[in-house]
Design an enzyme around this catalytic site. Structure first.
Site, PDB file in Angstrom:
ATOM      1  N   VAL A  23     -11.158   4.015  46.161  1.00  0.00           N
ATOM      2  CA  VAL A  23     -10.779   3.776  44.410  1.00  0.00           C
ATOM      3  C   VAL A  23     -12.502   1.893  44.484  1.00  0.00           C
ATOM      4  O   VAL A  23     -12.401   1.695  43.685  1.00  0.00           O
ATOM      5  CB  VAL A  23      -9.366   2.684  44.729  1.00  0.00           C
ATOM      6  CG1 VAL A  23      -9.340   2.081  43.198  1.00  0.00           C
ATOM      7  CG2 VAL A  23      -8.658   4.381  44.625  1.00  0.00           C
ATOM      8  N   SER A  73       9.648  -1.336  49.149  1.00  0.00           N
ATOM      9  CA  SER A  73      10.139  -2.871  48.087  1.00  0.00           C
ATOM     10  C   SER A  73      11.068  -2.180  47.450  1.00  0.00           C
ATOM     11  O   SER A  73      11.326  -1.511  46.740  1.00  0.00           O
ATOM     12  CB  SER A  73       9.551  -3.269  47.018  1.00  0.00           C
ATOM     13  OG  SER A  73       9.645  -4.362  46.472  1.00  0.00           O
ATOM     14  N   GLY A 104       8.959   7.899  45.335  1.00  0.00           N
ATOM     15  CA  GLY A 104       9.328   6.465  45.148  1.00  0.00           C
ATOM     16  C   GLY A 104       8.313   4.883  44.819  1.00  0.00           C
ATOM     17  O   GLY A 104       8.196   4.569  43.975  1.00  0.00           O
ATOM     18  N   ILE A 127       2.599  11.716  54.010  1.00  0.00           N
ATOM     19  CA  ILE A 127       2.807  12.564  55.456  1.00  0.00           C
ATOM     20  C   ILE A 127       3.728  14.038  54.865  1.00  0.00           C
ATOM     21  O   ILE A 127       3.701  15.318  54.975  1.00  0.00           O
ATOM     22  CB  ILE A 127       3.026  13.030  56.456  1.00  0.00           C
ATOM     23  CG1 ILE A 127       4.702  11.525  56.843  1.00  0.00           C
ATOM     24  CG2 ILE A 127       2.222  11.874  56.851  1.00  0.00           C
ATOM     25  CD1 ILE A 127       5.177  12.245  58.156  1.00  0.00           C
ATOM     26  N   ASP A 128       4.769  13.516  54.017  1.00  0.00           N
ATOM     27  CA  ASP A 128       5.773  14.576  53.578  1.00  0.00           C
ATOM     28  C   ASP A 128       5.604  15.947  52.620  1.00  0.00           C
ATOM     29  O   ASP A 128       6.722  16.836  52.532  1.00  0.00           O
ATOM     30  CB  ASP A 128       7.293  13.816  53.071  1.00  0.00           C
ATOM     31  CG  ASP A 128       7.828  12.688  53.785  1.00  0.00           C
ATOM     32  OD1 ASP A 128       7.432  13.304  55.161  1.00  0.00           O
ATOM     33  OD2 ASP A 128       8.925  12.101  53.196  1.00  0.00           O
ATOM     34  N   ARG A 172      13.230  14.459  55.632  1.00  0.00           N
ATOM     35  CA  ARG A 172      14.125  14.503  55.204  1.00  0.00           C
ATOM     36  C   ARG A 172      15.081  14.827  53.976  1.00  0.00           C
ATOM     37  O   ARG A 172      16.288  15.374  54.261  1.00  0.00           O
ATOM     38  CB  ARG A 172      14.522  12.003  54.785  1.00  0.00           C
ATOM     39  CG  ARG A 172      14.640  11.516  56.142  1.00  0.00           C
ATOM     40  CD  ARG A 172      15.265  10.387  55.207  1.00  0.00           C
ATOM     41  NE  ARG A 172      15.049   9.166  56.579  1.00  0.00           N
ATOM     42  CZ  ARG A 172      14.183   8.480  55.945  1.00  0.00           C
ATOM     43  NH1 ARG A 172      13.862   7.739  54.202  1.00  0.00           N
ATOM     44  NH2 ARG A 172      13.519   6.697  56.695  1.00  0.00           N
ATOM     45  N   ARG A 254       2.473   9.594  61.464  1.00  0.00           N
ATOM     46  CA  ARG A 254       2.267   9.059  60.702  1.00  0.00           C
ATOM     47  C   ARG A 254       0.670   8.563  61.081  1.00  0.00           C
ATOM     48  O   ARG A 254       0.565   8.375  59.763  1.00  0.00           O
ATOM     49  CB  ARG A 254       2.946   8.187  60.582  1.00  0.00           C
ATOM     50  CG  ARG A 254       4.451   8.642  59.665  1.00  0.00           C
ATOM     51  CD  ARG A 254       4.802   8.356  58.649  1.00  0.00           C
ATOM     52  NE  ARG A 254       4.448   6.351  58.103  1.00  0.00           N
ATOM     53  CZ  ARG A 254       5.590   6.151  58.303  1.00  0.00           C
ATOM     54  NH1 ARG A 254       7.386   6.915  57.690  1.00  0.00           N
ATOM     55  NH2 ARG A 254       6.029   4.262  58.403  1.00  0.00           N
TER      56      ARG A 254
HETATM   57  O1  F6P Z   1       7.446   8.763  53.662  1.00  0.00           O
HETATM   58  C1  F6P Z   1       7.358   9.295  55.150  1.00  0.00           C
HETATM   59  C2  F6P Z   1       8.064   8.985  56.238  1.00  0.00           C
HETATM   60  O2  F6P Z   1       7.636   9.117  57.463  1.00  0.00           O
HETATM   61  C3  F6P Z   1       9.279  10.309  55.701  1.00  0.00           C
HETATM   62  O3  F6P Z   1       8.948  11.375  56.274  1.00  0.00           O
HETATM   63  C4  F6P Z   1      10.164   9.441  56.877  1.00  0.00           C
HETATM   64  O4  F6P Z   1      11.570   9.972  56.707  1.00  0.00           O
HETATM   65  C5  F6P Z   1      10.057   8.879  56.639  1.00  0.00           C
HETATM   66  O5  F6P Z   1       9.318   8.300  56.197  1.00  0.00           O
HETATM   67  C6  F6P Z   1      10.235   6.897  57.769  1.00  0.00           C
HETATM   68  O6  F6P Z   1      10.414   5.847  57.189  1.00  0.00           O
HETATM   69  P1  F6P Z   1      10.471   4.554  57.647  1.00  0.00           P
HETATM   70  O7  F6P Z   1       9.167   4.317  58.332  1.00  0.00           O
HETATM   71  O8  F6P Z   1      10.547   3.760  56.693  1.00  0.00           O
HETATM   72  O9  F6P Z   1      10.965   4.447  58.357  1.00  0.00           O
END
Ligand code: F6P
Length: 321
Positions: A23, A73, A104, A127-128, A172, A254
């Protein structure tokens, strides 16, 4: 369009940096001034902008995470804070905003344009893989490869000790990490939030493996599957007598250097986002469709419902016999 901004939001994912780099550099190439917003929507509300140069994004292509930080947020869910964010953008003369994030985050972008008219473009970074409008989200491929590496290591020790293992992965509401790592990692059982599976079915599968001379079985459980890993372990131990361990991969999934697929999608999506804003388009969600980068109406993209590939689940049943 002369001034644009970019932010990352929600859970970080490998490849977000590659998208930011594209970007920034493609924006500057198109005679735009490009600003990064630090800490996602939180920074947008709190006025945390940084003017970027080509050099600001040097040496980040291969790095996981996001150099401009991210946040989930809660404040941005309130219309008055979205208005505040818009005023900050306006004060700086920014006419277009690129949001890199998951469901979101792209919903936040949609509301921002609907309420204020700020031109937004969404890039799927999570990653989901839970955004149904795109075949893949940035970070999914790297995360699945991380899980795959863990499965291979767990297999070595599991067969040596003739014990089984539950490997808990992220997801989730969407079981794609479990599903894709399960089929490519040779798991016996894959448990997804979207598909009902009983404890009896899990136990039967492990018992079947023991009868067939298997030295170990691997169960991949997505974190959103309603029966806990501990309950599964207890049931398998009590019913089969086999030793079974738990590995929770958690945030390991992650991080890490993004794969080729994630870097390529991120790079092409970043370029496309700038191109769309330059050509006067907005309210678009960029994704991958049939192997190519494509873009869709943002609201319609977010309405799309993802269902897991049940054909892959069926294959797992046959291949793991
Ligand atoms: O949105 C990606 C994710 O890694 C989900 O797979 C996991 O449930 C969630 O984020 C964990 O979120 P946090 O970083 O807020 O604990």
């Amino acid at each position: 369009m002369k001034r644009i901004a970019v932010l990352t939001s929600g859970g970080d994912s490998p490849g977000m940096n590659a998208a930011i780099r594209a970007v920034v550099r493609y924006g500057i190439y198109n005679d735009m001034e490009v600003f990064a917003v630090h800490r996602g929507y939180e920074g947008l509300i709190d006025n945390e902008f940084e003017k970027m140069s080509r050099r600001s994004v040097a040496d980040i292509l291969h790095r996981g995470g996001t150099i401009i930080q991210t946040s989930r947020s809660v404040r941005f869910m309130e219309p008055e804070n979205r208005q505040k964010a818009y005023e900050n953008l306006k004060k700086l003369g920014i006419e277009g905003l690129v949001v890199i994030g998951g469901n979101g985050s792209l919903t936040g972008a949609k509301l921002l344009e609907e309420e204020t008219g700020m031109k937004v473009i969404g890039i799927p970074g999570t990653i989901d893989n839970d955004l149904a409008y795109t075949d893949y989200t940035i970070g999914f491929d790297t995360a699945v490869n991380t899980v795959l590496e863990a499965i291979s290591k767990v297999r070595d020790t599991s067969s040596s000790h003739e014990r089984s293992c539950v490997i808990e992965v992220m997801g989730r509401n969407c079981g794609d990490i479990a599903l894709y790592s399960g089929i490519t990692g040779g798991a016996e059982v894959v448990l997804l939030p979207e598909i009902e599976t009983t404890l009896e079915e899990v136990v039967d599968k492990i018992r079947e493996g023991m009868v067939n001379g298997k030295l170990h079985s691997i169960i991949i459980r997505a974190e959103g599957f309603p029966i806990s890993s501990q309950e599964i372990i207890k049931a398998v131990k009590e019913s089969t007598g086999q030793d079974i361990k738990l590995v929770v991969l958690s945030y390991l999934q992650r991080g890490g250097s993004p794969s080729v697929r994630d870097r390529l999608l991120a790079t092409e999506a970043g370029e496309k986002a700038v191109e769309l804003l330059r050509d006067g388009f907005s309210f678009r969600a960029i994704g991958e469709y049939a192997g190519k980068v494509a873009h869709f109406d943002l609201a319609k993209a977010l309405e799309a419902k993802r269902t897991p590939r049940e054909d892959l689940l069926e294959s797992i049943k046959v291949l793991s016999m």
